[in-house]
Structures are given as C-alpha cells and as structure tokens.
Motif scaffolding. Structure first.
Motif, PDB file in Angstrom:
ATOM      1  N   ALA A 282     -17.345 -10.826  -5.456  1.00 52.71           N
ATOM      2  CA  ALA A 282     -15.931 -10.582  -5.740  1.00 52.71           C
ATOM      3  C   ALA A 282     -15.389  -9.632  -4.676  1.00 52.71           C
ATOM      4  O   ALA A 282     -16.140  -8.853  -4.073  1.00 52.71           O
ATOM      5  CB  ALA A 282     -15.740  -9.985  -7.132  1.00 52.71           C
ATOM      6  N   VAL A 283     -14.073  -9.700  -4.457  1.00 48.81           N
ATOM      7  CA  VAL A 283     -13.407  -8.863  -3.458  1.00 48.81           C
ATOM      8  C   VAL A 283     -12.206  -8.178  -4.099  1.00 48.81           C
ATOM      9  O   VAL A 283     -11.455  -8.798  -4.866  1.00 48.81           O
ATOM     10  CB  VAL A 283     -12.938  -9.690  -2.239  1.00 48.81           C
ATOM     11  N   ILE A 284     -12.038  -6.897  -3.802  1.00 50.32           N
ATOM     12  CA  ILE A 284     -10.832  -6.154  -4.206  1.00 50.32           C
ATOM     13  C   ILE A 284     -10.153  -5.658  -2.939  1.00 50.32           C
ATOM     14  O   ILE A 284     -10.790  -4.999  -2.109  1.00 50.32           O
ATOM     15  CB  ILE A 284     -11.172  -4.966  -5.126  1.00 50.32           C
ATOM     16  N   ASN A 285      -8.872  -5.959  -2.794  1.00 50.42           N
ATOM     17  CA  ASN A 285      -8.121  -5.424  -1.665  1.00 50.42           C
ATOM     18  C   ASN A 285      -7.334  -4.204  -2.128  1.00 50.42           C
ATOM     19  O   ASN A 285      -6.284  -4.318  -2.753  1.00 50.42           O
ATOM     20  CB  ASN A 285      -7.165  -6.455  -1.076  1.00 50.42           C
ATOM     21  N   ALA A 286      -7.884  -3.025  -1.827  1.00 52.31           N
ATOM     22  CA  ALA A 286      -7.243  -1.765  -2.192  1.00 52.31           C
ATOM     23  C   ALA A 286      -6.664  -1.071  -0.969  1.00 52.31           C
ATOM     24  O   ALA A 286      -6.378   0.130  -1.001  1.00 52.31           O
ATOM     25  CB  ALA A 286      -8.241  -0.846  -2.890  1.00 52.31           C
ATOM     26  N   ALA A 287      -6.500  -1.810   0.125  1.00 52.86           N
ATOM     27  CA  ALA A 287      -5.949  -1.253   1.359  1.00 52.86           C
ATOM     28  C   ALA A 287      -4.561  -1.834   1.592  1.00 52.86           C
ATOM     29  O   ALA A 287      -4.297  -2.989   1.245  1.00 52.86           O
ATOM     30  CB  ALA A 287      -6.854  -1.572   2.546  1.00 52.86           C
ATOM     31  N   ALA A 288      -3.677  -1.047   2.182  1.00 57.62           N
ATOM     32  CA  ALA A 288      -2.312  -1.528   2.412  1.00 57.62           C
ATOM     33  C   ALA A 288      -1.561  -0.564   3.316  1.00 57.62           C
ATOM     34  O   ALA A 288      -1.955   0.594   3.492  1.00 57.62           O
ATOM     35  CB  ALA A 288      -1.554  -1.661   1.082  1.00 57.62           C
ATOM     36  N   TRP A 289      -0.470  -1.060   3.863  1.00 61.87           N
ATOM     37  CA  TRP A 289       0.546  -0.210   4.493  1.00 61.87           C
ATOM     38  C   TRP A 289       1.393   0.331   3.354  1.00 61.87           C
ATOM     39  O   TRP A 289       2.046  -0.422   2.653  1.00 61.87           O
ATOM     40  CB  TRP A 289       1.397  -1.049   5.447  1.00 61.87           C
ATOM     41  N   THR A 290       1.391   1.636   3.150  1.00 61.38           N
ATOM     42  CA  THR A 290       2.114   2.229   2.020  1.00 61.38           C
ATOM     43  C   THR A 290       3.271   3.121   2.439  1.00 61.38           C
ATOM     44  O   THR A 290       3.936   3.703   1.577  1.00 61.38           O
ATOM     45  CB  THR A 290       1.151   3.044   1.142  1.00 61.38           C
ATOM     46  N   ALA A 291       3.523   3.232   3.749  1.00 65.35           N
ATOM     47  CA  ALA A 291       4.626   4.066   4.235  1.00 65.35           C
ATOM     48  C   ALA A 291       5.932   3.289   4.080  1.00 65.35           C
ATOM     49  O   ALA A 291       6.355   2.553   4.985  1.00 65.35           O
ATOM     50  CB  ALA A 291       4.392   4.457   5.691  1.00 65.35           C
TER      51      ALA A 291
END
Length: 288
Positions: free
Chosen positions: A51-60
C-alpha cells in the motif's frame, strides 16, 4: 502495517505516520522529489509495497499563486504518476487532499461528491492531483481534510502559542469556518483506509476527514489560549481585514458521514489539541 510506502518524511502527517508505522518505508525529498513525478513512480515499482500513502505536498498556499506551475507538478503530476504505478501493481493509494478544492460558498458541509471549484492556484493544483489519482483507475482513497495541526512544523496552533506567549491580545479572522484536524488522527485514518482498501478495492473514491466541532479561526484561537493557560484576548476580524495573496474558503466544513464505511468517525479536535499542547510542553521542558 507491513509493506507500506509513504511519500513524505518531515511533514505533519508523515511525522505522525512514523510513530504509528515505524516499519514503513518513508521517502523524503532526497529519495523521491515530487518535482520529478517519474522518480516517484519508479520508487513505487522499486519497493513494490502492499500500500502507498502520499503524505507529501506543496502546502505554501500563498506562494502557489506566483508559482502555480511548480505547485501543479508536485500536487498534480506527481500523485497522478504514483497512482498509475499503484494501479499497475494493483496496490491501494491513499492520497491526502484538501477542502481548498471547493469554492467555500454557503454554510452547509461539502459532501465528497459536491462539484469542485477551487478559488486559487493551490486548490487547482490539488484538484489536478485528485483527477490524476482517479483517472489511474486503481484502488484509491482521496482523503480531503482541513486545518491540520500537530506539534511539528508550521501550523495555526503553534503560531497562536508563539504569539500568545508574548502578546496581550490578537486579532483573528472570524468569518472562515471549518474543522481543525489533528495530524495524528489523519495518520491513523490513512492506515485504516489503506488496510480496508486492500480488503475491498470497491471502497475507492473521495472521502472527508475533519475534526469536530466546526468553528471559526477566532474561536479556535480562543480554545488554544484557554487550554494553554495563556491570558491573550482574541478579537474577531473579517477576512477583508487580513488580505493574503490567495483567497481562503469562507466555508471549509466537510461532510464526513461517509467515514462509517471505514469504521471511522470525526475526531474531537479538542482532545487532539490537548495532546499536542502536552507534547509541546514536554519538549519545552526538555529544552529548558
């Protein structure tokens, strides 16, 4: 969960996932830069997780207004590439998204199937990611959340504590309403949903996860001061008195009733806030 791959390492949710799933593989920017979507897909094929979780992002949010193309690669193209790789391996992807995909109109909570209409570049970039994840056709959950806070990184709770320790009063926006959400609860929800998707890929789709009860930023600030024992008075102001490059949704309420299919419910953010304050108090104590 064994066999778990997480994109993200230093963000609020990623930090909490490391506590809950220490055996997972965590990929920070040094090992999987989201500005290189092909590298993200390659990492999935290399690890071959369950399984994969994407907890990364551009948050600015505000910076995205001036750098929308870069934000859209990280928030749009990278999750789409992850989703295609996951679909090829038939493994579930849990992708964290945001209330900013909606226009913030009205005062009713937004249902997962409500039409999207982002107000700015950040919301558009996150919507592009949602569309890419959905188009890949694999088992997935698009977990929309709001007002994330924790003891880590930059967030509203930590800002209020820092200002409240040195000021007698603050002005805070009172005409934006939503549900503050502890990062620790989001992390646990991601793990639960990933496990359920492994067992039943038919549960794929968007779902909403936000803390309860809903309230304004100003009322949230008052509760932070009260729980922290800070004698800092909060005065309500309208959004118009605090202009920012990016427009914020006035209504960030999310209809979370669909969580029941995963055996989840909205967390009480007040308990989450108490836990964060306790952790920050302990960390201050060790530094002192």
């Amino acid at each position: 969960m064994t066999g778990l791959l997480v994109f993200g390492q230093t963000g609020q949710v990623a930090r909490e996932l490391q506590r809950l799933a220490p055996d997972a593989v965590f990929l920070g920017r040094d090992r999987a830069d989201l500005s290189d979507p092909a590298a993200c897909a390659a990492a999935i094929h290399a690890v071959r997780p369950q399984a994969v979780i994407n907890a990364a992002a551009w948050t600015a949010v505000d910076r995205a207004e001036a750098e929308e193309a870069a934000a859209t690669v990280i928030n749009g193209a990278a999750p789409a590439a992850m989703a295609r790789a996951c679909a090829a391996l038939a493994v579930p992807l849990v992708h964290i998204s945001t209330d900013y995909v909606f226009d913030g109109h009205g005062d009713a909570p937004f249902a997962p199937d409500h039409p999207t209409a982002p107000l700015g570049a950040y919301g558009r970039s996150k919507l592009a990611g949602e569309q890419g994840v959905r188009a890949a056709g694999g088992p997935h959950a698009i977990l929309r959340t709001s007002w994330v806070f924790s003891a880590h990184g930059a967030n509203f709770v930590k800002t209020m504590l820092r200002l409240g320790e040195t000021r007698d009063s603050l002005t805070v926006v009172a005409d934006q309403t939503g549900g503050p959400t502890p990062a620790a609860e989001i992390a646990q929800a991601c793990l639960t949903i990933a496990a359920r998707l492994q067992a039943d890929p038919g549960l794929s789709g968007p779902c909403h996860f936000a803390g309860a009860p809903d309230l304004s930023w100003a009322d949230f600030a008052r509760e932070i001061m009260a729980q922290a024992g800070l004698a800092c008075t909060i005065t309500d102001i309208p959004t118009s008195a605090f202009p920012t490059p990016a427009r914020r949704p006035a209504n960030s309420r999310l209809d979370c009733s669909g969580l029941a299919v995963f055996g989840l419910a909205r967390p009480d953010w007040r308990a989450g806030l108490q836990a964060v304050l306790t952790e920050l108090g302990q960390s201050r104590g060790t530094r002192g």
